[in-house]
Design a protein around this motif. Structure first.
Motif, short mmCIF file in Angstrom:
data_model
loop_
_atom_site.label_atom_id
_atom_site.label_comp_id
_atom_site.label_asym_id
_atom_site.label_seq_id
_atom_site.Cartn_x
_atom_site.Cartn_y
_atom_site.Cartn_z
N LEU A 1 -16.88 1.14 -5.76
CA LEU A 1 -15.83 2.11 -5.48
C LEU A 1 -16.38 3.53 -5.44
O LEU A 1 -15.72 4.46 -4.98
CB LEU A 1 -14.73 2.02 -6.54
N GLN A 2 -17.59 3.69 -5.97
CA GLN A 2 -18.29 4.99 -5.96
C GLN A 2 -17.42 6.10 -6.54
O GLN A 2 -17.25 7.17 -5.95
CB GLN A 2 -18.75 5.33 -4.54
N ARG A 3 -16.90 5.80 -7.70
CA ARG A 3 -16.05 6.77 -8.39
C ARG A 3 -16.25 6.58 -9.89
O ARG A 3 -16.27 5.44 -10.37
CB ARG A 3 -14.59 6.52 -8.01
N PRO A 4 -16.42 7.65 -10.65
CA PRO A 4 -16.57 7.50 -12.10
C PRO A 4 -15.34 6.80 -12.68
O PRO A 4 -14.21 7.21 -12.44
CB PRO A 4 -16.67 8.95 -12.60
N LEU A 5 -15.58 5.73 -13.43
CA LEU A 5 -14.46 4.94 -13.93
C LEU A 5 -14.58 4.69 -15.43
O LEU A 5 -15.68 4.49 -15.95
CB LEU A 5 -14.41 3.57 -13.23
N GLN A 6 -13.43 4.70 -16.08
CA GLN A 6 -13.35 4.28 -17.47
C GLN A 6 -12.78 2.88 -17.48
O GLN A 6 -11.72 2.62 -16.92
CB GLN A 6 -12.44 5.24 -18.25
N LEU B 1 -7.20 -6.33 -5.22
CA LEU B 1 -8.50 -5.72 -4.93
C LEU B 1 -8.39 -4.71 -3.79
O LEU B 1 -9.01 -3.64 -3.83
CB LEU B 1 -9.53 -6.80 -4.58
N GLN B 2 -7.58 -5.04 -2.80
CA GLN B 2 -7.37 -4.13 -1.67
C GLN B 2 -6.75 -2.82 -2.15
O GLN B 2 -7.17 -1.73 -1.72
CB GLN B 2 -6.46 -4.81 -0.66
N ASN B 3 -5.78 -2.91 -3.06
CA ASN B 3 -5.13 -1.69 -3.54
C ASN B 3 -6.00 -0.91 -4.51
O ASN B 3 -5.86 0.32 -4.62
CB ASN B 3 -3.78 -2.05 -4.18
N ILE B 4 -6.89 -1.59 -5.23
CA ILE B 4 -7.84 -0.85 -6.07
C ILE B 4 -8.77 -0.01 -5.18
O ILE B 4 -9.05 1.16 -5.48
CB ILE B 4 -8.65 -1.81 -6.97
N ARG B 5 -9.22 -0.61 -4.08
CA ARG B 5 -10.05 0.15 -3.13
C ARG B 5 -9.27 1.34 -2.57
O ARG B 5 -9.81 2.45 -2.41
CB ARG B 5 -10.51 -0.76 -2.00
N LEU B 6 -8.01 1.12 -2.25
CA LEU B 6 -7.17 2.19 -1.73
C LEU B 6 -7.04 3.30 -2.76
O LEU B 6 -7.19 4.49 -2.43
CB LEU B 6 -5.78 1.63 -1.39
N ALA C 1 0.84 -1.20 0.00
CA ALA C 1 0.00 0.00 0.00
C ALA C 1 0.87 1.25 0.00
O ALA C 1 0.54 2.26 -0.64
CB ALA C 1 -0.93 -0.01 1.22
N GLU C 2 1.99 1.19 0.69
CA GLU C 2 2.90 2.34 0.75
C GLU C 2 3.42 2.69 -0.65
O GLU C 2 3.46 3.86 -1.04
CB GLU C 2 4.07 2.01 1.67
N THR C 3 3.80 1.67 -1.41
CA THR C 3 4.30 1.91 -2.77
C THR C 3 3.19 2.45 -3.67
O THR C 3 3.41 3.37 -4.47
CB THR C 3 4.87 0.61 -3.36
N ALA D 1 -9.04 4.07 -5.11
CA ALA D 1 -10.32 4.77 -5.29
C ALA D 1 -10.50 5.89 -4.28
O ALA D 1 -11.25 6.84 -4.52
CB ALA D 1 -11.47 3.78 -5.20
N GLY D 2 -9.82 5.80 -3.14
CA GLY D 2 -9.91 6.83 -2.12
C GLY D 2 -8.92 7.96 -2.30
O GLY D 2 -8.94 8.92 -1.53
N LEU D 3 -8.05 7.84 -3.30
CA LEU D 3 -7.08 8.89 -3.59
C LEU D 3 -7.59 9.77 -4.73
O LEU D 3 -8.66 9.53 -5.27
CB LEU D 3 -5.73 8.25 -3.96
N THR D 4 -6.82 10.76 -5.09
CA THR D 4 -7.28 11.71 -6.11
C THR D 4 -6.72 11.42 -7.51
O THR D 4 -7.19 11.99 -8.49
CB THR D 4 -6.88 13.15 -5.73
N THR D 5 -5.73 10.54 -7.61
CA THR D 5 -5.12 10.26 -8.91
C THR D 5 -6.10 9.55 -9.83
O THR D 5 -6.68 8.53 -9.44
CB THR D 5 -3.87 9.39 -8.74
N PRO D 6 -6.30 10.03 -11.05
CA PRO D 6 -7.18 9.32 -12.00
C PRO D 6 -6.63 7.94 -12.33
O PRO D 6 -5.41 7.74 -12.36
CB PRO D 6 -7.17 10.23 -13.24
N PHE D 7 -7.52 6.99 -12.58
CA PHE D 7 -7.08 5.68 -13.05
C PHE D 7 -8.13 5.08 -13.97
O PHE D 7 -9.32 5.33 -13.83
CB PHE D 7 -6.73 4.74 -11.89
N TRP D 8 -7.64 4.30 -14.93
CA TRP D 8 -8.49 3.52 -15.83
C TRP D 8 -8.34 2.06 -15.47
O TRP D 8 -7.24 1.59 -15.17
CB TRP D 8 -8.08 3.70 -17.29
N MET D 9 -9.43 1.33 -15.52
CA MET D 9 -9.38 -0.12 -15.34
C MET D 9 -9.22 -0.78 -16.70
O MET D 9 -9.84 -0.36 -17.69
CB MET D 9 -10.66 -0.64 -14.67
N ARG D 10 -8.38 -1.81 -16.77
CA ARG D 10 -8.19 -2.55 -18.02
C ARG D 10 -8.38 -4.04 -17.74
O ARG D 10 -7.73 -4.60 -16.87
CB ARG D 10 -6.80 -2.27 -18.59
#
Length: 302
Positions: free
Chosen positions: A243-248, A203-208, A166-168, A210-219
């Motif tokens: 995740l309650q976040r708009p996702l591409q 899955l744990q890090n995807i949830r993490l 999680a730190e990385t 989702a709580g940050l501000t950096t945009p991400f796309w799922m592939r």
């Protein structure tokens, strides 16, 4: 330790927005059966062989100090003797049928390669993508590289499985403009069968994330026989929606480009003959509709 880089891809259009330069690092904790870049699994140097280029001159056989190569009816093969990866065979091969995979780049050398395409990247709204392998395996190096790219004003994307601490994940997310996150399967046992690791940390890090501000796309690599079934897509849709976040979400239909690369490594593609196939167009569209029904923006392709 400086990670080895096995490719620098210019004019990349499927590794984030715009036209990009993609840096491929060696080393990955996942060994996906369908992997496009199996030469990225090992963090060390490797020797690759392309039979179609081989003229059977036996130069490599004659110069090898370890007598580690042999010419057969199937081309050049390892003898079983220990190869020290000295590179003499690749240096002497007249057709470059043999080549070494993976090399170190000095910081200024790598930046010089990246800067060659600055105008094209900036004019297209592109930038630099760090890929692999798994860039997060080399956390300190990846962070230092991202910081330097940021200092130079280049858009930074990281293509990752998020199989890291999680730190990385937090540190890398803070130093890039976009993350491309792979999600293979929702069932952890099946995930382990096809990739060599479970999916709990991912899955744990995807949830993490989702709580940050950096945009991400799922592939999602879409593979008939592996993850296109309605149950897996439904579980995937529910998880991403939670995740309650708009996702591409990008669905990437399977192709077997890794097959030839395994041949070049003298290894076997899909050795257990697991069922894998390109999903039909109607299957791709059904998967897209399932995900869209949960409010997700879906793109088929890179």
């Amino acid at each position: 330790m400086v990670p080895l880089i096995f490719d620098i891809k210019r004019y990349a259009i499927n590794d984030g927005p715009g036209i990009r330069t993609t840096i491929f690092m060696k080393g990955c904790p996942l060994h996906c059966v369908w992997c496009h870049n199996p030469e990225s699994w090992s963090p060390g140097r490797q020797k690759l062989y392309k039979q179609s280029k081989c003229i059977g001159c036996q130069t490599c056989v004659e110069v090898c100090p370890q007598q580690a190569l042999l010419l057969t009816a199937d081309g050049i093969v390892p003898t079983g003797n220990d190869c020290t990866l000295c590179g003499r065979c690749t240096d002497e091969c007249p057709t470059k049928a043999l080549e070494m995979c993976g090399r170190e780049y000095a910081d200024d050398e790598l930046m010089a390669e990246i800067e060659k395409e600055r105008v094209i990247m900036e004019d297209s709204g592109g930038g630099v993508t760090l890929c692999g392998g798994e860039p997060l395996m080399h956390g300190d190096y990846t962070l230092a590289l991202l910081c330097e790219l940021g200092r130079r004003g280049l858009h930074r994307t990281v293509d990752t499985t998020l199989y890291a601490s999680a730190e990385t994940v937090r540190a890398v997310a803070a130093e890039c403009e976009l993350l491309l996150v792979d999600l293979k399967l929702m069932d952890s046992d099946k995930h382990r069968r096809y990739t060599g690791v479970g999916n709990e940390l991912i899955l744990q890090n995807i949830r993490l994330l989702a709580g940050l501000t950096t945009p991400f796309w799922m592939r999602i690599p879409l593979i008939e026989g592996v993850n296109t079934d309605e149950e897996n897509i439904e579980l995937t849709a529910r998880f991403l929606a939670s995740l309650q976040r708009p996702l591409q979400v990008h669905l990437l239909p399977y192709h077997d480009v890794g097959r030839d690369k395994h041949c070049r490594m003298w290894s076997r593609y899909n050795p257990e003959a697991m069922p894998m196939a390109v999903p039909a167009e109607e299957v791709q569209q059904r998967c897209a509709r399932q995900l869209q029904s949960y409010g997700l923006k879906v793109v088929i392709g890179g």
